[in-house]
Design an enzyme around this catalytic site. Structure first.
Site, PDB file in Angstrom:
ATOM      1  N   TYR A  67     -29.265  14.143  -8.950  1.00  0.00           N
ATOM      2  CA  TYR A  67     -28.425  13.010  -8.578  1.00  0.00           C
ATOM      3  C   TYR A  67     -28.906  12.507  -7.221  1.00  0.00           C
ATOM      4  O   TYR A  67     -28.378  12.869  -6.164  1.00  0.00           O
ATOM      5  CB  TYR A  67     -26.953  13.423  -8.485  1.00  0.00           C
ATOM      6  N   PHE A 218     -19.053  11.080 -18.250  1.00  0.00           N
ATOM      7  CA  PHE A 218     -18.600   9.710 -18.567  1.00  0.00           C
ATOM      8  C   PHE A 218     -17.159   9.704 -19.097  1.00  0.00           C
ATOM      9  O   PHE A 218     -16.864   9.107 -20.131  1.00  0.00           O
ATOM     10  CB  PHE A 218     -19.526   9.038 -19.576  1.00  0.00           C
ATOM     11  N   PRO A 219     -16.221  10.359 -18.388  1.00  0.00           N
ATOM     12  CA  PRO A 219     -14.835  10.362 -18.872  1.00  0.00           C
ATOM     13  C   PRO A 219     -14.179   8.985 -18.830  1.00  0.00           C
ATOM     14  O   PRO A 219     -13.153   8.772 -19.485  1.00  0.00           O
ATOM     15  CB  PRO A 219     -14.134  11.327 -17.905  1.00  0.00           C
ATOM     16  N   LEU A 220     -14.790   8.058 -18.078  1.00  0.00           N
ATOM     17  CA  LEU A 220     -14.272   6.688 -18.010  1.00  0.00           C
ATOM     18  C   LEU A 220     -15.183   5.720 -18.740  1.00  0.00           C
ATOM     19  O   LEU A 220     -15.191   4.519 -18.471  1.00  0.00           O
ATOM     20  CB  LEU A 220     -14.119   6.261 -16.540  1.00  0.00           C
ATOM     21  N   GLY A 221     -15.952   6.235 -19.685  1.00  0.00           N
ATOM     22  CA  GLY A 221     -16.929   5.408 -20.368  1.00  0.00           C
ATOM     23  C   GLY A 221     -18.230   5.423 -19.590  1.00  0.00           C
ATOM     24  O   GLY A 221     -18.442   6.225 -18.691  1.00  0.00           O
ATOM     25  N   GLY A 222     -19.121   4.516 -19.917  1.00  0.00           N
ATOM     26  CA  GLY A 222     -20.426   4.529 -19.277  1.00  0.00           C
ATOM     27  C   GLY A 222     -21.470   5.006 -20.252  1.00  0.00           C
ATOM     28  O   GLY A 222     -21.175   5.443 -21.369  1.00  0.00           O
ATOM     29  N   PRO A 226     -19.195   2.680 -23.749  1.00  0.00           N
ATOM     30  CA  PRO A 226     -18.187   2.158 -22.819  1.00  0.00           C
ATOM     31  C   PRO A 226     -16.798   2.156 -23.440  1.00  0.00           C
ATOM     32  O   PRO A 226     -16.648   2.239 -24.665  1.00  0.00           O
ATOM     33  CB  PRO A 226     -18.679   0.728 -22.556  1.00  0.00           C
TER      34      PRO A 226
END
Length: 292
Positions: A67, A218-222, A226
């Protein structure tokens, strides 16, 4: 919008059987940049976000050596912001992906390279033992049929040496979990999963049965999946909450072993995400959210 922010109301989980963590944690991927190919973010903001996250009760941070972008690296920011680390802070990292010349994790490490990657995480985080190390397989592709045994066995050896406390696997199938468990205990599974990406529901149930943490990325999408936030609107309005808060509240409601690690480089988004722990979804809410 729910603004009473703190990680504690989301509940706790005993990671690996011996590390209590709040189920609402923090993902460090977006500290250096919003996307792998995006602009570099201000490291001072990243330090501030990390310190505020801990003030809000976050005691589980998910990171990785890869990262990084343009000289700004999540591990460096974590060490700068939080070292010396609190005794109750759990830092999870992952190894496997290798960065190409553009900073994109486009290839995978072989067994011979994993010790070096683990040692890089030890050095950059400034610790003598890593709390949790995931083996991430498959590159940027969905879980496939490749074996993980040779690579996971290397991490199991490093665990026996005392360099790693617990092991996890990421981007995997149930067959991969069986393969890994034949070698060493698995404390956590990290796959793509959110309110509108529920393909791993059976794997989540398996983890719940076996007491293994399920920690979606990606718990919020992504990524490739999405979230259509307009579908969350009725539940958002009932709770006076944002789409992100409802998505995280759903994840916490999905199973007692599911841990949320929303990532952000924004102090405001951090506060918003932490507000999700106080939301209690009803059966009506869940039925609406899970309607295909």
């Amino acid at each position: 919008m729910t603004t009473n922010t703190n990680a504690a109301p989301g509940g706790t989980f005993l990671l690996g059987g011996d590390l209590p963590v709040h189920r609402l944690g923090f993902g460090a991927m977006r500290l250096p940049t919003g996307t792998f190919q995006g602009a570099v973010r201000d490291p001072e903001t990243g330090v501030a976000v990390l310190r505020r996250a801990v003030e809000l009760g976050v005691d589980h941070i998910d990171t990785a050596w890869f990262y990084r972008r343009g000289g700004v690296a999540a591990n460096d920011l974590i060490r700068r912001a939080l070292a010396p680390y609190a005794d109750d802070l759990v830092i999870a990292t992952k190894v496997g992906p290798l960065l190409d010349e553009n900073g994109v994790p486009s290839s995978q490490a072989g067994p011979a390279e994993l010790r070096g990657l683990v040692e890089d995480n030890l050095r950059t985080l400034g610790v003598e033992r890593l709390d949790l190390v995931y083996l991430r397989i498959g590159g940027l592709n969905p879980p496939g049929g490749e074996s993980l045994s040779d690579r996971f066995a290397v991490l199991a050896e490093l665990r026996e040496e005392g360099l790693i406390r617990h092991l996890g696997i990421s981007n995997v199938t149930a067959a991969h979990l069986d393969e890994a468990l034949a070698i060493a205990p698995v404390a956590a599974v990290q796959n793509s999963f959110h309110v509108q990406d529920r393909g791993d529901t059976e794997l989540l149930a398996r983890c719940e049965k076996d007491g293994i943490a399920f920690v979606p990325f990606f718990p919020l999408g992504g990524g490739l999946r999405p979230i259509d936030r307009t579908r969350l609107t009725p539940v958002m309005e009932r709770h006076g909450a944002t789409a992100a808060q409802i998505a995280l509240a759903w994840l916490l409601a999905a199973s007692p072993v599911s841990l949320a690690i929303p990532g952000t480089g924004s102090p405001d988004h951090l506060e918003e995400n932490m507000g999700a722990g106080r939301i209690r979804l009803t059966a009506e809410d869940l039925a609406a959210l899970e309607q295909d």
